[in-house]
Structure formats: C-alpha cells, structure tokens
Design a protein around this motif. Structure first.
Motif, PDB file in Angstrom:
ATOM      1  N   SER A   1       1.103   8.929  -0.220  1.00 58.19           N
ATOM      2  CA  SER A   1       1.483   8.704  -1.605  1.00 58.19           C
ATOM      3  C   SER A   1       2.636   7.715  -1.701  1.00 58.19           C
ATOM      4  CB  SER A   1       1.863  10.025  -2.272  1.00 58.19           C
ATOM      5  OG  SER A   1       3.131  10.452  -1.812  1.00 58.19           O
ATOM      6  N   THR A   2       2.719   7.066  -2.841  1.00 59.30           N
ATOM      7  CA  THR A   2       3.765   6.073  -3.071  1.00 59.30           C
ATOM      8  C   THR A   2       5.138   6.711  -3.014  1.00 59.30           C
ATOM      9  OG1 THR A   2       2.237   4.871  -4.469  1.00 59.30           O
ATOM     10  CG2 THR A   2       4.549   4.306  -4.678  1.00 59.30           C
ATOM     11  N   GLY A   3       5.258   7.928  -3.540  1.00 56.97           N
ATOM     12  CA  GLY A   3       6.538   8.634  -3.523  1.00 56.97           C
ATOM     13  C   GLY A   3       7.052   8.842  -2.112  1.00 56.97           C
ATOM     14  N   LYS A   4       6.142   9.177  -1.204  1.00 59.30           N
ATOM     15  CA  LYS A   4       6.546   9.397   0.180  1.00 59.30           C
ATOM     16  C   LYS A   4       6.983   8.089   0.840  1.00 59.30           C
ATOM     17  CE  LYS A   4       3.762  13.487   1.103  1.00 59.30           C
ATOM     18  NZ  LYS A   4       2.686  14.050   1.917  1.00 59.30           N
ATOM     19  N   VAL A   5       6.291   7.001   0.515  1.00 53.54           N
ATOM     20  CA  VAL A   5       6.648   5.700   1.079  1.00 53.54           C
ATOM     21  C   VAL A   5       8.035   5.295   0.601  1.00 53.54           C
ATOM     22  CG1 VAL A   5       6.082   3.239   1.083  1.00 53.54           C
ATOM     23  CG2 VAL A   5       4.266   4.918   1.351  1.00 53.54           C
TER      24      VAL A   5
ATOM     25  N   LYS B   1       8.305  -4.276  -0.994  1.00 52.38           N
ATOM     26  CA  LYS B   1       7.571  -5.119  -1.949  1.00 52.38           C
ATOM     27  C   LYS B   1       6.139  -5.313  -1.482  1.00 52.38           C
ATOM     28  CE  LYS B   1      11.444  -7.901  -3.615  1.00 52.38           C
ATOM     29  NZ  LYS B   1      12.035  -9.260  -3.616  1.00 52.38           N
ATOM     30  N   SER B   2       5.971  -5.540  -0.191  1.00 53.02           N
ATOM     31  CA  SER B   2       4.638  -5.738   0.368  1.00 53.02           C
ATOM     32  C   SER B   2       3.776  -4.502   0.172  1.00 53.02           C
ATOM     33  CB  SER B   2       4.751  -6.080   1.848  1.00 53.02           C
ATOM     34  OG  SER B   2       3.481  -6.148   2.434  1.00 53.02           O
ATOM     35  N   LYS B   3       4.351  -3.332   0.470  1.00 50.19           N
ATOM     36  CA  LYS B   3       3.604  -2.084   0.297  1.00 50.19           C
ATOM     37  C   LYS B   3       3.285  -1.847  -1.180  1.00 50.19           C
ATOM     38  CE  LYS B   3       5.288   0.289   4.387  1.00 50.19           C
ATOM     39  NZ  LYS B   3       4.094   0.366   5.165  1.00 50.19           N
ATOM     40  N   TYR B   4       4.212  -2.174  -2.066  1.00 47.98           N
ATOM     41  CA  TYR B   4       3.969  -2.021  -3.494  1.00 47.98           C
ATOM     42  C   TYR B   4       2.835  -2.943  -3.937  1.00 47.98           C
ATOM     43  CZ  TYR B   4       4.443  -2.470  -8.502  1.00 47.98           C
ATOM     44  OH  TYR B   4       4.169  -2.518  -9.837  1.00 47.98           O
ATOM     45  N   ASN B   5       2.862  -4.190  -3.472  1.00 50.53           N
ATOM     46  CA  ASN B   5       1.799  -5.128  -3.839  1.00 50.53           C
ATOM     47  C   ASN B   5       0.440  -4.667  -3.320  1.00 50.53           C
ATOM     48  OD1 ASN B   5       3.486  -6.846  -5.271  1.00 50.53           O
ATOM     49  ND2 ASN B   5       3.952  -8.091  -3.485  1.00 50.53           N
ATOM     50  N   GLU B   6       0.406  -4.140  -2.099  1.00 48.11           N
ATOM     51  CA  GLU B   6      -0.840  -3.606  -1.553  1.00 48.11           C
ATOM     52  C   GLU B   6      -1.331  -2.442  -2.407  1.00 48.11           C
ATOM     53  OE1 GLU B   6      -0.340  -2.499   2.548  1.00 48.11           O
ATOM     54  OE2 GLU B   6       0.322  -4.502   3.114  1.00 48.11           O
TER      55      GLU B   6
ATOM     56  N   ALA C   1      -0.595  -1.851  -5.599  1.00 45.20           N
ATOM     57  CA  ALA C   1      -1.013  -2.366  -6.904  1.00 45.20           C
ATOM     58  C   ALA C   1      -2.388  -3.030  -6.803  1.00 45.20           C
ATOM     59  CB  ALA C   1       0.022  -3.345  -7.446  1.00 45.20           C
ATOM     60  N   ASP C   2      -2.615  -3.790  -5.735  1.00 47.22           N
ATOM     61  CA  ASP C   2      -3.920  -4.431  -5.543  1.00 47.22           C
ATOM     62  C   ASP C   2      -5.013  -3.391  -5.366  1.00 47.22           C
ATOM     63  OD1 ASP C   2      -2.725  -6.912  -5.732  1.00 47.22           O
ATOM     64  OD2 ASP C   2      -2.693  -7.272  -3.557  1.00 47.22           O
ATOM     65  N   SER C   3      -4.712  -2.343  -4.613  1.00 52.46           N
ATOM     66  CA  SER C   3      -5.680  -1.274  -4.388  1.00 52.46           C
ATOM     67  C   SER C   3      -6.044  -0.584  -5.701  1.00 52.46           C
ATOM     68  CB  SER C   3      -5.111  -0.248  -3.405  1.00 52.46           C
ATOM     69  OG  SER C   3      -5.961   0.860  -3.303  1.00 52.46           O
ATOM     70  N   ILE C   4      -5.036  -0.285  -6.503  1.00 44.89           N
ATOM     71  CA  ILE C   4      -5.285   0.353  -7.803  1.00 44.89           C
ATOM     72  C   ILE C   4      -6.099  -0.581  -8.693  1.00 44.89           C
ATOM     73  CG2 ILE C   4      -4.158   1.147  -9.932  1.00 44.89           C
ATOM     74  CD1 ILE C   4      -4.020   3.156  -7.681  1.00 44.89           C
ATOM     75  N   SER C   5      -5.759  -1.854  -8.688  1.00 42.39           N
ATOM     76  CA  SER C   5      -6.471  -2.838  -9.503  1.00 42.39           C
ATOM     77  C   SER C   5      -7.944  -2.912  -9.097  1.00 42.39           C
ATOM     78  CB  SER C   5      -5.812  -4.202  -9.358  1.00 42.39           C
ATOM     79  OG  SER C   5      -6.494  -5.168 -10.115  1.00 42.39           O
ATOM     80  N   GLU C   6      -8.191  -2.923  -7.798  1.00 42.84           N
ATOM     81  CA  GLU C   6      -9.572  -2.958  -7.308  1.00 42.84           C
ATOM     82  C   GLU C   6     -10.331  -1.704  -7.718  1.00 42.84           C
ATOM     83  OE1 GLU C   6      -9.443  -3.578  -3.088  1.00 42.84           O
ATOM     84  OE2 GLU C   6      -8.526  -5.560  -3.290  1.00 42.84           O
ATOM     85  N   LYS C   7      -9.687  -0.552  -7.616  1.00 43.08           N
ATOM     86  CA  LYS C   7     -10.344   0.701  -7.992  1.00 43.08           C
ATOM     87  C   LYS C   7     -10.633   0.744  -9.484  1.00 43.08           C
ATOM     88  CE  LYS C   7      -8.593   3.354  -4.135  1.00 43.08           C
ATOM     89  NZ  LYS C   7      -7.717   4.407  -3.650  1.00 43.08           N
ATOM     90  N   LEU C   8      -9.704   0.251 -10.294  1.00 39.09           N
ATOM     91  CA  LEU C   8      -9.938   0.213 -11.737  1.00 39.09           C
ATOM     92  C   LEU C   8     -11.080  -0.730 -12.076  1.00 39.09           C
ATOM     93  CD1 LEU C   8      -6.296   0.217 -13.177  1.00 39.09           C
ATOM     94  CD2 LEU C   8      -8.004   2.022 -13.369  1.00 39.09           C
ATOM     95  N   GLN C   9     -11.141  -1.870 -11.419  1.00 41.53           N
ATOM     96  CA  GLN C   9     -12.232  -2.809 -11.665  1.00 41.53           C
ATOM     97  C   GLN C   9     -13.559  -2.202 -11.243  1.00 41.53           C
ATOM     98  OE1 GLN C   9     -12.035  -5.764 -13.310  1.00 41.53           O
ATOM     99  NE2 GLN C   9     -14.258  -5.721 -13.222  1.00 41.53           N
TER     100      GLN C   9
END
Length: 94
Positions: free
Chosen positions: A2-6, A48-53, A55-63
């Motif tokens: 999870s993002t919180g753990k990261v 920042k890199s992990k956040y971007n990854e 965000a990209d993952s969430i964006s792909e899943k939403l699409q």
C-alpha cells in the motif's frame, strides 16, 4: 504494497538514516549535513518515482475499467436492439 506503507517506510528510513549519519559521522558537521541533504534528495526522488508509478498504475486501471464499462454498454445496447427486433417481428406475425 500500500501507498501508506511506502510513505511510512520512506519517512522512517529518512529519519533513521539522518540520526545515524549525525551520530556516527567522521566528517565535519557541514560535510555531514550536505551528505544528509543529498541522501534526502535521493529519497525524495525515489518517493516521487514510486508515486508516479502508483499514479500510472491507477490511471491504467481506471482506463481499463472505463473500456470494460463501455464494452458492456455496447453489448447491452446490441442485445436490447436484437430483443426489440425479435419482439417487433413476432408482433407483426400475429
């Protein structure tokens, strides 16, 4: 993970690294502070890199979900039109 753990792990790592760096530093304080700032910058870049990854993952899943929903709508319309045509065809027979 999870993002919180990261985020929590990153913050804890920064804090522990900073404290240990200051306690065991063989160099002058100014050099140590620069090293800590450099490490902090590295950790920030990594975060920042992990956040971007993420965000990209969430964006792909939403699409993907959007595409799936669109496909369901199109299939539902096609089946509805087919059923409507069958009803109309059956009604005209009688």
């Amino acid at each position: 993970m999870s993002t919180g753990k990261v985020v929590l792990g990153t913050v804890a790592g920064l804090a522990i690294g900073g404290i240990l760096g200051i306690l065991f530093a063989p160099e002058k304080g100014s050099v140590t502070r620069k090293q800590i700032m450099d490490k902090g910058g590295d950790y920030a870049d990594d975060l920042k890199s992990k956040y971007n990854e993420f965000a990209d993952s969430i964006s792909e899943k939403l699409q993907s979900a959007k595409d799936f929903a669109q496909e369901l709508v199109e299939n539902g319309k096609a089946e509805f039109d087919e059923a409507k045509n069958e009803v109309n065809h059956s009604a005209t027979k009688y």
